[in-house]
Design an enzyme around this catalytic site. Structure first.
Site, PDB file in Angstrom:
ATOM      1  N   ASP A 158       0.838  -1.213   0.000  1.00 57.66           N
ATOM      2  CA  ASP A 158       0.000   0.000   0.000  1.00 57.66           C
ATOM      3  C   ASP A 158       0.866   1.254   0.000  1.00 57.66           C
ATOM      4  O   ASP A 158       2.005   1.234   0.467  1.00 57.66           O
ATOM      5  CB  ASP A 158      -0.919  -0.033   1.237  1.00 57.66           C
ATOM      6  N   ASN A 165     -10.785  -2.458  -5.290  1.00 55.22           N
ATOM      7  CA  ASN A 165      -9.986  -1.583  -6.173  1.00 55.22           C
ATOM      8  C   ASN A 165     -10.545  -1.648  -7.588  1.00 55.22           C
ATOM      9  O   ASN A 165     -10.709  -0.649  -8.275  1.00 55.22           O
ATOM     10  CB  ASN A 165      -8.520  -2.037  -6.250  1.00 55.22           C
TER      11      ASN A 165
HETATM   12  C1  IPE Z   1      -5.463  -2.739   0.002  1.00 56.12           C
HETATM   13  O1  IPE Z   1      -5.120  -1.436  -0.217  1.00 56.12           O
HETATM   14  C2  IPE Z   1      -5.431  -3.487  -1.293  1.00 56.12           C
HETATM   15  C3  IPE Z   1      -4.123  -3.690  -1.861  1.00 56.12           C
HETATM   16  C4  IPE Z   1      -2.988  -3.336  -1.325  1.00 56.12           C
HETATM   17  C5  IPE Z   1      -4.108  -4.337  -3.132  1.00 56.12           C
HETATM   18  P1  IPE Z   1      -6.218  -0.294  -0.406  1.00 56.12           P
HETATM   19  O2  IPE Z   1      -5.466   0.975  -0.504  1.00 56.12           O
HETATM   20  O3  IPE Z   1      -7.113  -0.638  -1.533  1.00 56.12           O
HETATM   21  O4  IPE Z   1      -7.049  -0.408   0.943  1.00 56.12           O
HETATM   22  P2  IPE Z   1      -7.844   0.704   1.744  1.00 56.12           P
HETATM   23  O5  IPE Z   1      -8.735   1.390   0.754  1.00 56.12           O
HETATM   24  O6  IPE Z   1      -6.821   1.625   2.306  1.00 56.12           O
HETATM   25  O7  IPE Z   1      -8.577  -0.073   2.790  1.00 56.12           O
HETATM   26  C1  IPE Z   2      -1.566   0.277  -3.304  1.00 56.31           C
HETATM   27  O1  IPE Z   2      -1.410   1.649  -3.403  1.00 56.31           O
HETATM   28  C2  IPE Z   2      -1.719  -0.373  -4.649  1.00 56.31           C
HETATM   29  C3  IPE Z   2      -3.084  -0.823  -4.946  1.00 56.31           C
HETATM   30  C4  IPE Z   2      -4.078  -0.847  -4.108  1.00 56.31           C
HETATM   31  C5  IPE Z   2      -3.311  -1.303  -6.295  1.00 56.31           C
HETATM   32  P1  IPE Z   2      -2.632   2.664  -3.397  1.00 56.31           P
HETATM   33  O2  IPE Z   2      -3.007   2.948  -4.822  1.00 56.31           O
HETATM   34  O3  IPE Z   2      -3.727   2.149  -2.547  1.00 56.31           O
HETATM   35  O4  IPE Z   2      -1.935   3.929  -2.747  1.00 56.31           O
HETATM   36  P2  IPE Z   2      -2.544   4.937  -1.680  1.00 56.31           P
HETATM   37  O5  IPE Z   2      -3.111   4.139  -0.558  1.00 56.31           O
HETATM   38  O6  IPE Z   2      -3.581   5.726  -2.402  1.00 56.31           O
HETATM   39  O7  IPE Z   2      -1.372   5.753  -1.260  1.00 56.31           O
HETATM   40 MG    MG Z   3      -4.141   2.387  -0.540  1.00 55.92          MG
END
Ligand code: IPE
Ligand code: IPE
Ligand code: MG
Length: 269
Positions: A34, A82
């Site tokens: 993340d 996502n």
């Molecule tokens: C969790 O991250 C999913 C992945 C790392 C693939 P998200 O960024 O989607 O989760 P939330 O929205 O912070 O819970």
């Molecule tokens: C994690 O990074 C990757 C995926 C969930 C695909 P994010 O895209 O959730 O990054 P933040 O949480 O917005 O920083």
């Molecule tokens: Mg995230």
């Protein structure tokens, strides 16, 4: 005796590795990758630049895990949420990135004897992506080292729903639910992770203290390690630091601390 440092570790990794007990490495590590968007934002770049930068983190983490002989590594690459809740342009970018990763990484996976697997509602992914996934899986299927599992379009609740369906299906084919033994073992066998032991350690980057619908059944007794490091900055050395932290924890599984256990069994005898 001086511990032997696995081939391929850099100086910083070797330094952390020497603090580890090689006999108590986690058998399965799961990582919630993340912070890509925040990494990009800090650099005034578009979010997708963070995803692109995250590929180097995957490469480093996977290679280091294989080098120190972690038997299984599972990476949460993207969730069902996502897939449903992010703009199509971002989802399309992630799909393209995944296809390129799968094509590029097969030689490295083979060099490191890594077998690739997937978990998630894979049939909902675009057919071209599924085809690339299957090719990469086939190309690594005879490797006998680490199992690298990518969670794609994954949701733990969907996985549990699918397990219920699969149990009911199996029952219908085998004389009905009355003839069916349902226990923790059989539920585990109907999950996507049937090829894996439960994770001993779950790592989440970027400081968020939640599981975000990841492996809810399997993480029942996992140690949780949250690091403020954003995913694009995470490297093999950070994985080893997470393992060092894991080795300081005392796992109880609902029992007593080791020294209390000693007293308790004395009191009973
Ligand atoms: C969790 O991250 C999913 C992945 C790392 C693939 P998200 O960024 O989607 O989760 P939330 O929205 O912070 O819970
Ligand atoms: C994690 O990074 C990757 C995926 C969930 C695909 P994010 O895209 O959730 O990054 P933040 O949480 O917005 O920083
Ligand atoms: Mg995230």
């Amino acid at each position: 005796m001086q511990a032997t440092i696995p081939a391929g570790l850099d100086r910083k990794e070797a330094e952390v590795y020497l603090r580890l007990d090689p006999n108590r490495l986690p058998k399965h590590i799961a990582i919630i990758m993340d912070g890509n968007g925040r990494w990009a934002k800090r650099r005034h770049l578009p979010r997708v630049a963070g995803h692109r930068a995250g590929v180097a983190s995957v490469r480093s983490t996977v290679e280091t895990a294989a080098r120190v002989k972690i038997p299984s590594l599972t990476l949460y690459a993207f969730s069902e949420e996502n897939w449903k809740k992010r703009p199509k342009s971002e989802v399309d970018f992630l799909m393209g990135l995944l296809c390129r990763y799968l094509k590029q990484e097969v030689p490295t996976l083979n060099k490191n004897n890594i077998r690739l697997e997937y978990i998630g509602r894979l049939h909902e992914l675009p057919p071209v992506v599924q085809k690339k996934m299957e090719e990469a899986r086939q190309a690594t299927s005879t490797n006998t080292g680490m199992v690298l599992t990518l969670a794609l379009n994954y949701s733990a609740r969907s996985e549990i729903v699918d397990a219920f369906r699969s149990i009911v299906d199996a029952a219908a084919r085998n004389g009905g639910l009355d003839h069916m033994e349902i226990d923790e073992e059989s539920v585990s066998r109907h999950l996507y992770t049937r090829h894996l032991p439960d994770p001993d350690l779950v790592i989440r980057t970027s400081g968020e203290m939640r599981l975000s619908n990841f492996l809810l059944w399997q993480l029942a007794y996992a140690e949780i390690y949250v690091t403020p490091t954003l995913w694009p900055e995470f490297r093999g050395v950070h994985l080893l630091e997470g393992i060092a932290e894991y080795q300081k924890r005392e796992r109880r599984y609902g029992g007593l601390a080791d020294h209390d256990h000693h007293h308790a069994s004395k009191a009973r005898s």
